[in-house]
Write a protein that holds these residues in place. Structure first.
Motif, PDB file in Angstrom:
ATOM      1  N   ILE A 631      60.309  56.391  50.096  1.00  0.00           N
ATOM      2  CA  ILE A 631      60.086  54.958  49.352  1.00  0.00           C
ATOM      3  C   ILE A 631      58.831  54.536  49.807  1.00  0.00           C
ATOM      4  O   ILE A 631      57.961  54.138  49.187  1.00  0.00           O
ATOM      5  CB  ILE A 631      61.439  54.301  49.412  1.00  0.00           C
ATOM      6  N   THR A 632      58.753  54.397  51.267  1.00  0.00           N
ATOM      7  CA  THR A 632      57.828  53.726  51.896  1.00  0.00           C
ATOM      8  C   THR A 632      56.396  54.434  51.588  1.00  0.00           C
ATOM      9  O   THR A 632      55.433  53.782  51.508  1.00  0.00           O
ATOM     10  CB  THR A 632      57.958  53.560  53.396  1.00  0.00           C
ATOM     11  N   GLU A 633      56.404  55.894  51.716  1.00  0.00           N
ATOM     12  CA  GLU A 633      55.212  56.436  51.439  1.00  0.00           C
ATOM     13  C   GLU A 633      54.676  56.360  49.961  1.00  0.00           C
ATOM     14  O   GLU A 633      53.505  56.130  49.808  1.00  0.00           O
ATOM     15  CB  GLU A 633      55.265  58.071  51.742  1.00  0.00           C
ATOM     16  N   TYR A 634      55.856  56.459  48.909  1.00  0.00           N
ATOM     17  CA  TYR A 634      55.311  56.176  47.737  1.00  0.00           C
ATOM     18  C   TYR A 634      54.686  54.550  47.487  1.00  0.00           C
ATOM     19  O   TYR A 634      53.447  54.575  46.947  1.00  0.00           O
ATOM     20  CB  TYR A 634      56.455  56.268  46.664  1.00  0.00           C
ATOM     21  N   ARG A 635      55.010  53.697  48.056  1.00  0.00           N
ATOM     22  CA  ARG A 635      54.552  52.300  48.308  1.00  0.00           C
ATOM     23  C   ARG A 635      53.215  52.238  48.860  1.00  0.00           C
ATOM     24  O   ARG A 635      52.209  51.725  48.186  1.00  0.00           O
ATOM     25  CB  ARG A 635      55.577  51.255  48.798  1.00  0.00           C
ATOM     26  N   GLN A 636      53.256  52.828  49.853  1.00  0.00           N
ATOM     27  CA  GLN A 636      51.784  52.872  50.635  1.00  0.00           C
ATOM     28  C   GLN A 636      50.801  53.601  49.892  1.00  0.00           C
ATOM     29  O   GLN A 636      49.657  53.024  49.781  1.00  0.00           O
ATOM     30  CB  GLN A 636      51.973  53.615  52.033  1.00  0.00           C
ATOM     31  N   ARG A 637      51.206  54.762  49.196  1.00  0.00           N
ATOM     32  CA  ARG A 637      50.215  55.448  48.381  1.00  0.00           C
ATOM     33  C   ARG A 637      49.801  54.572  47.124  1.00  0.00           C
ATOM     34  O   ARG A 637      48.456  54.688  46.765  1.00  0.00           O
ATOM     35  CB  ARG A 637      50.879  56.826  47.937  1.00  0.00           C
ATOM     36  N   VAL A 638      50.652  53.922  46.698  1.00  0.00           N
ATOM     37  CA  VAL A 638      50.153  52.849  45.487  1.00  0.00           C
ATOM     38  C   VAL A 638      49.226  51.905  45.944  1.00  0.00           C
ATOM     39  O   VAL A 638      48.305  51.511  45.282  1.00  0.00           O
ATOM     40  CB  VAL A 638      51.616  52.199  44.895  1.00  0.00           C
ATOM     41  N   ARG A 640      47.201  52.054  48.521  1.00  0.00           N
ATOM     42  CA  ARG A 640      45.929  52.668  48.723  1.00  0.00           C
ATOM     43  C   ARG A 640      44.982  53.046  47.509  1.00  0.00           C
ATOM     44  O   ARG A 640      43.953  52.711  47.433  1.00  0.00           O
ATOM     45  CB  ARG A 640      45.933  54.184  49.449  1.00  0.00           C
ATOM     46  N   GLU A 641      45.674  53.737  46.443  1.00  0.00           N
ATOM     47  CA  GLU A 641      45.192  53.865  45.088  1.00  0.00           C
ATOM     48  C   GLU A 641      44.640  52.439  44.528  1.00  0.00           C
ATOM     49  O   GLU A 641      43.558  52.476  43.801  1.00  0.00           O
ATOM     50  CB  GLU A 641      46.123  54.525  44.160  1.00  0.00           C
ATOM     51  N   LYS A 642      45.459  51.379  44.785  1.00  0.00           N
ATOM     52  CA  LYS A 642      44.885  50.224  44.078  1.00  0.00           C
ATOM     53  C   LYS A 642      43.548  49.643  44.888  1.00  0.00           C
ATOM     54  O   LYS A 642      42.608  49.215  44.338  1.00  0.00           O
ATOM     55  CB  LYS A 642      45.785  49.048  44.293  1.00  0.00           C
ATOM     56  N   GLY A 646      38.406  50.129  43.465  1.00  0.00           N
ATOM     57  CA  GLY A 646      37.559  49.034  43.127  1.00  0.00           C
ATOM     58  C   GLY A 646      36.256  49.146  42.421  1.00  0.00           C
ATOM     59  O   GLY A 646      35.384  48.155  42.716  1.00  0.00           O
ATOM     60  N   GLY A 647      35.827  50.430  42.275  1.00  0.00           N
ATOM     61  CA  GLY A 647      34.435  50.731  41.827  1.00  0.00           C
ATOM     62  C   GLY A 647      34.222  50.018  40.551  1.00  0.00           C
ATOM     63  O   GLY A 647      35.106  49.736  39.981  1.00  0.00           O
ATOM     64  N   ALA A 648      33.016  50.071  40.115  1.00  0.00           N
ATOM     65  CA  ALA A 648      32.494  49.422  39.052  1.00  0.00           C
ATOM     66  C   ALA A 648      32.774  50.528  38.120  1.00  0.00           C
ATOM     67  O   ALA A 648      32.224  51.589  37.944  1.00  0.00           O
ATOM     68  CB  ALA A 648      30.997  49.124  39.110  1.00  0.00           C
ATOM     69  N   THR A 649      33.275  49.912  36.722  1.00  0.00           N
ATOM     70  CA  THR A 649      33.772  50.776  35.821  1.00  0.00           C
ATOM     71  C   THR A 649      33.037  50.438  34.531  1.00  0.00           C
ATOM     72  O   THR A 649      33.183  50.868  33.634  1.00  0.00           O
ATOM     73  CB  THR A 649      35.139  50.739  35.443  1.00  0.00           C
TER      74      THR A 649
END
Length: 866
Positions: A631-638, A640-642, A646-649
């Motif tokens: 559970i904690t690895e999934y939340r940390q991965r989310v 990190r992905e967020k 943050g790049g310009a899209t």
């Protein structure tokens, strides 16, 4: 040499006459005469008798002459003496006779051993035949008994159908007839399968007596006397094959035979057993996540990966076995292969983490203490009121006399426990007040009687209404000079808080925390309100609750203050809170004592977290460490992905980033004692940011200032801010060596004011233009070594030397610059007032004409503030 006699003379005395003559060519030589010589050769025969016949006899005459008769064979037949045997006997020496006798004795011994072995073998086979016969007879007897029982039952059924039997009377048993097979004498057992009559007779017959000496045994004894190598090569052990080389590989004598599996396959092939029967295909339920590899998909479907790749190639996708495909493609492949699909997401790992309150069994619910949050404006006496109730002195330990942390305490009144949450009143701690309102059952709104309703009071009312909790108004400081409780009640009406004295439903109590006035009335109001709410929660089962506060202790590690809302939290449980997990090492209550477990509505400190959880996170107890890590690895991965996305899209975002690149940034690194304080500081500093300057928070965390923090600040030229924490010796020396500024604060007011002042200094000053006056050009004079000078008259205001000027012609600005010369008559003057004439010259500009207007102004730079 010629032989005149016959080769064999059987009638004579065994003599031969040989004549020697000269060679035929010798007579041709002269002086030589031909001669001849005769030699008589006698042939003698020596006869050797068999065992027991005495010494061998010599005879010079016929071999068949007189002598003792030859011994007879064991069968009774006399042994004939052949001429060949006599000749061989006569030619044997004494050693050969001894060897012959020894060989004959050994042959006789071997014959005796063969006879004994044959008798034992015959006896053993006879015992085996007798045992088999007995077993067959027993089996036949049992089969006959079974057949007889079946026949008797069939006969009884037929008789029942024909002649009924009276009740209570048994039918007489039929007399069993003797079996004709049993009457026969003992017969030999049937032969085993594959064995004929001749083989059975040959196996049972014992060999008869064997003759001691045969006519050919002498020759065999002589041939066997000398040792010779065996015709068959010795078989080597399969385990001692030695090193493999060309000779051993080509040696046919040591070739291994086919294996047992090969023989079984060959046998099955001959018998037609290798034909595969088409098995019906099993349809499985395949669980497909958001992304899956081809190999994993084939494994879950129990299909070959080659077949899956073929289907993907048919769809135009050239993939390998380890390539990742999306859920839609995997579902299409599984459906085409005849399987059912169950789609799951990565967030499903959190499924079942928190229990549904609606599914609670009424039998498991027990009464729990109410959770009360004290809210209100700063310096209205919230902590003092709680100290008076707890009979403690928390106010004296707080920096600046204000609460900057959220505290959790438990008080017992009339045998009933009440849990209190103390929230800060400063405007920066909005998140703490909102967190306290969400975790509470009852909100006590503390309002000072001499101060009335203030901005944070209004904010607390909004938080309480948003959480849907009842409010109890505590009007504090009624003993103070100028206290007016009626004014407080009237101001509360403006914010839709109707107290009972004004005809509403909200309870209000006038108290004094300093003199401990009417505290019992406040606690009774809390207990009354909790009885109305009927607060219950399950006491058994895994615990769930809320993280009130968290910090990083130097000796204890990450510590979280949690409020258990349901279930029982015990030492050794596996707890998941946000993106951190813990195996509970210890539980400490609000009095600093260790406890083994904590029930509903109990605040405790939890030791054992892997990291500092965020304040406000929900926690739950899970069954194993593996699930907690998942559970904690999934939340940390989310997270990190967020943060990484943050790049310009879009074009708009790109323009915003280009605009933000010109903003002056103040890099900061913030370390605090607890998570709530750090959160409040970050929120307050972010509010200070404008379009021109912003606070860039590189890192914010809980704990003391370390060397890694100084290293990070060095790389970014940032300022380190410590709130109620200090830097260790190594970090302080490194910061001094690198020239990094470290500032320490214990009051949030001072921190925000200092940062605000620094950010204000980074703002560009405001340029203000002050109008001074106008002058009209009357005439332009050309003076040598000076240039053109305009003779002017000041028409409005005044003109200053060094001020900014604009040359206006036909209401159009022609030039903008500064005055280089300002003269009145022949003297340089600082300023010229309105109505006076003067001479003016511009810096690096001479295109002036009569009738132009000169506008004079002053430029001022004003420092801006946030």
């Amino acid at each position: 040499m010629t032989d005149k006699d016959k080769t064999s003379d059987n009638s004579g005395s065994g003599k031969k006459t040989l004549t020697l003559k000269g060679a035929p060519n010798l007579g041709a030589r002269p002086g030589m005469s031909r001669s001849s010589r005769t030699v008589v050769v006698e042939k003698r025969t020596r006869r050797v008798g068999g065992p027991g016949t005495g010494a061998p006899q010599q005879s010079g005459g016929n071999a068949s002459g007189g002598g003792r008769p030859q011994p007879s064979r064991p069968g009774g037949r006399p042994q004939s003496a052949s001429p060949r045997q006599n000749a061989n006997s006569a030619s044997l020496t004494q050693n050969e006779n001894q060897a012959r006798e020894r060989a004959l004795r050994e042959a006789a011994a071997r014959a005796e051993e063969d006879r004994v072995k044959a008798e034992e073998e015959a006896q053993r086979h006879a015992e085996i035949d007798a045992r088999r016969k007995a077993e067959r007879e027993e089996a036949e007897r049992r089969a006959a008994a079974v057949e007889a029982e079946k026949a008797r039952e069939a006969a009884n059924e037929e008789l029942d159908g024909i002649v009924p039997v009276k009740a209570g009377q048994a039918r007489p048993k039929p007399v069993a007839k003797p079996s004709p097979r049993a009457a026969q004498p003992d017969m030999p057992p049937p032969p085993p399968p594959g064995e004929g009559e001749d083989d059975r007779v040959r196996r049972r017959a014992a060999p008869g007596p064997k003759a001691l000496v045969d006519k050919d045994e002498l020759e065999r004894a002589k041939r066997n006397a000398a040792p010779r190598p065996s015709a068959t090569p010795a078989r080597r052990d399969s385990n001692s094959r030695g090193r493999l080389n060309v000779n051993s590989a080509l040696d046919d004598s040591d070739r291994r035979g086919p294996s047992l599996a090969a023989m079984r396959r060959r046998q099955n092939k001959k018998m037609g057993r290798n034909t595969k029967v088409a098995q019906p295909k099993l349809a499985r339920e395949v669980t497909i996540p958001e992304a899956i590899t081809v190999a994993e998909l084939a494994n879950r479907m129990a299909e070959r990966a080659v077949d899956v790749i073929k289907l993907l190639m048919a769809q135009g996708q050239m993939l390998k076995i380890n390539d990742v495909i999306d859920a839609d493609t995997a579902e299409l492949i599984a459906t085409e292969m005849g399987h059912t699909v169950k789609r799951v997401a990565e967030s499903d790992v959190e499924g079942g983490l928190f229990d549904d309150i609606d599914n609670d069994d009424a039998g498991d619910l027990v009464n729990r203490p109410p959770v009360v949050t004290i809210m209100g404006h700063v310096d209205h006496g919230k902590t003092s009121l709680l100290d008076a109730i707890r009979e403690a002195n928390v106010v004296s330990t707080e920096a600046g006399g204000i609460t900057q942390h959220i505290g959790a305490y438990q008080v017992e009144k009339n045998g009933q426990k009440i849990t209190f949450l103390d929230t800060p009143g400063h405007e920066a701690f909005t998140a703490m007040r909102a967190r306290g309102a969400q975790a509470t059952d009852i909100a006590i709104l503390v309002v000072a009687a001499d101060d009335g309703v203030m901005p944070q009071t209004i904010e607390s009312i909004k938080h309480a209404k948003a959480a849907g909790v009842p409010i109890i108004v505590a009007i504090n400081k009624i003993d103070k000079q100028g206290a007016d409780s009626t004014r407080v009640r009237t101001e509360l009406l403006q914010h839709e808080v109707f107290v009972e004295s004004m005809g509403g439903e909200v309870l209000d109590v006038e108290v004094s925390a300093l003199k401990k006035t009417n505290l019992d009335g406040l606690l009774e109001a809390v207990l009354l309100q909790s009885e109305v709410l009927e607060l219950k929660a399950p006491e058994k089962g895994p615990a769930q609750g809320l993280v009130i506060e968290s910090k990083l202790d130097k000796g204890r590690g990450a510590v979280a203050t949690v409020l258990v809302q349901r279930g029982m939290l015990s030492v050794g449980d596996i707890v998941v809170a946000g993106n951190e997990w813990a195996k509970v090492r210890a539980l400490i209550d609000d009095k600093g004592e260790q406890v083994k477990s904590a029930g509903p509505s109990t605040p405790v400190e939890v030791l054992g977290f892997s990291g500092v959880p965020d304040a406000g996170d929900r926690f739950a107890v899970v069954e194993s460490e593996a699930r907690a890590r998942e559970i904690t690895e999934y939340r940390q991965r989310v997270i990190r992905e967020k943060t990484a996305g943050g790049g310009a899209t879009s074009l708009e975002q790109m323009m915003n980033q280009l605009k933000a690149s010109g903003i002056a940034k103040f890099p900061l690194l913030i370390k605090g004692d607890v998570q709530g304080s750090v959160e409040a500081i970050v929120t307050a500093l972010n509010k200070l940011s404008t379009d021109e300057v912003s606070a860039q928070i590189l890192y914010s965390g809980v704990g003391g200032i370390t060397e890694s923090d100084v290293t990070l600040a060095t790389a970014s030229s940032a300022v380190i801010i410590g709130f109620n924490v200090r830097a260790n010796k190594q970090a302080a020396e490194l910061a001094q060596r690198e020239g990094i500024e470290v500032r320490y604060y214990n009051i949030i007011y001072d921190l925000i004011d200092d940062v605000k002042g620094v950010m204000s200094g980074m703002l560009a000053p405001e340029v203000r233009e002050t109008f001074l006056g106008n002058a009209e050009i009357l005439e332009v004079f050309n003076i040598s070594k000076v240039g053109k000078v305009a003779g002017c008259r000041v028409t409005d205001g005044m003109v200053e030397r060094g001020a900014g000027v604009r040359l206006i012609r036909d209401n159009v600005v022609i030039h903008e610059g500064k005055l280089s010369t300002l003269k009145r008559f022949k003297d340089e003057v600082k300023e010229v007032q309105s109505g006076q004439e003067c001479g003016m010259a511009f810096e690096k500009y001479e295109d002036m004409r009569p009738g132009d207007v000169i506008e004079c102004y002053r430029v001022e730079k004003v420092q801006r503030t946030l």
